[in-house]
Scaffold this motif. Structure first.
Motif, mmCIF file in Angstrom:
data_model
loop_
_atom_site.group_PDB
_atom_site.id
_atom_site.type_symbol
_atom_site.label_atom_id
_atom_site.label_comp_id
_atom_site.label_asym_id
_atom_site.label_seq_id
_atom_site.Cartn_x
_atom_site.Cartn_y
_atom_site.Cartn_z
ATOM 1 N N ILE A 30 0.844 -1.202 0.000
ATOM 2 C CA ILE A 30 0.000 0.000 0.000
ATOM 3 C C ILE A 30 0.878 1.250 0.000
ATOM 4 C CG2 ILE A 30 -1.664 1.333 1.354
ATOM 5 C CD1 ILE A 30 -2.767 -1.439 2.313
ATOM 6 N N ILE A 31 1.905 1.249 0.833
ATOM 7 C CA ILE A 31 2.795 2.404 0.918
ATOM 8 C C ILE A 31 3.549 2.610 -0.393
ATOM 9 C CG2 ILE A 31 4.810 3.369 2.117
ATOM 10 C CD1 ILE A 31 2.006 3.494 3.560
ATOM 11 N N GLN A 32 3.917 1.538 -1.057
ATOM 12 C CA GLN A 32 4.586 1.669 -2.360
ATOM 13 C C GLN A 32 3.670 2.361 -3.364
ATOM 14 O OE1 GLN A 32 5.805 -2.325 -3.286
ATOM 15 N NE2 GLN A 32 7.751 -2.116 -2.182
ATOM 16 N N LEU A 33 2.372 2.019 -3.348
ATOM 17 C CA LEU A 33 1.412 2.677 -4.242
ATOM 18 C C LEU A 33 1.266 4.157 -3.894
ATOM 19 C CD1 LEU A 33 -1.376 -0.055 -4.459
ATOM 20 C CD2 LEU A 33 0.173 0.678 -6.291
ATOM 21 N N VAL A 34 1.185 4.456 -2.602
ATOM 22 C CA VAL A 34 1.073 5.847 -2.165
ATOM 23 C C VAL A 34 2.326 6.615 -2.579
ATOM 24 C CG1 VAL A 34 0.982 7.349 -0.133
ATOM 25 C CG2 VAL A 34 -0.504 5.360 -0.273
ATOM 26 N N ASP A 35 3.488 6.019 -2.359
ATOM 27 C CA ASP A 35 4.749 6.672 -2.731
ATOM 28 C C ASP A 35 4.799 6.974 -4.228
ATOM 29 O OD1 ASP A 35 5.692 6.697 -0.146
ATOM 30 O OD2 ASP A 35 7.005 4.955 -0.394
#
Length: 171
Positions: A7-12
């Protein structure tokens, strides 16, 4: 969450696109809200403090610091400026006629603008960085916003009250 890292990779990726490859269509209320969420709740990175051991213990390290928050806030302000958020919010609630006929979009614009103004003050207080905005122009519009029958969310009165307090405290 078991998929936190994904999820954080997508947000980043989404935020880096806004920061590094902006385009005119990106200047939208959704992009501004995304940046506000990002710097107010910056993600944690998962890391292993000692990768040489066989028992890898994963720890969390926050990305949050005053400088990174101040930087992303500045980008959010640039998007808000390009989008004309302040003008949209204040012109709608700047007079009685506009406030009476405010649309759902007008209310959202004002909510986001109030969030920006109050966060600017909070960031200034916590980081020692200079303020970017003045609360005074928003004060009257914030009062009229709170008087609107559809301004019933818990944060509506709180943010508007903070703007009034900011205005009074600078006198």
């Amino acid at each position: 969450h078991p998929r936190y890292t994904e999820i954080i990779q997508l947000v980043d990726m989404a935020v880096s696109r806004l920061l590094l490859r902006p385009s005119a269509p990106d200047a939208s209320l959704y992009s501004i809200q995304s940046l506000l969420l990002y710097f107010q709740w910056m993600p944690y990175d998962l890391y292993s403090p000692n990768s040489s051991t066989t028992h890898t213990q994963i720890e969390f390290k926050t990305r949050y610091n005053e400088m990174s928050t101040w930087f992303v806030f500045g980008i959010a302000l640039r998007y808000a400026s390009f989008f004309g958020l302040e003008q949209k919010a204040l012109s709608t609630f700047g007079d009685e006629f506009g406030a009476v006929h405010a649309t759902k979009e007008d209310l959202e614009n004002m909510r986001v603008w109030l969030n920006i103004v109050t966060y600017d003050c909070n960031l200034t207080l916590t980081s020692g960085m200079p303020a970017s905005l003045r609360a005074e122009p928003t004060n009257t519009a914030a009062y009229k916003f709170c008087s609107h029958h559809a301004a019933q969310r818990p944060g509506d009165l709180r943010y508007a009250s903070m703007v009034s307090w900011l205005t009074l405290s600078r006198i």
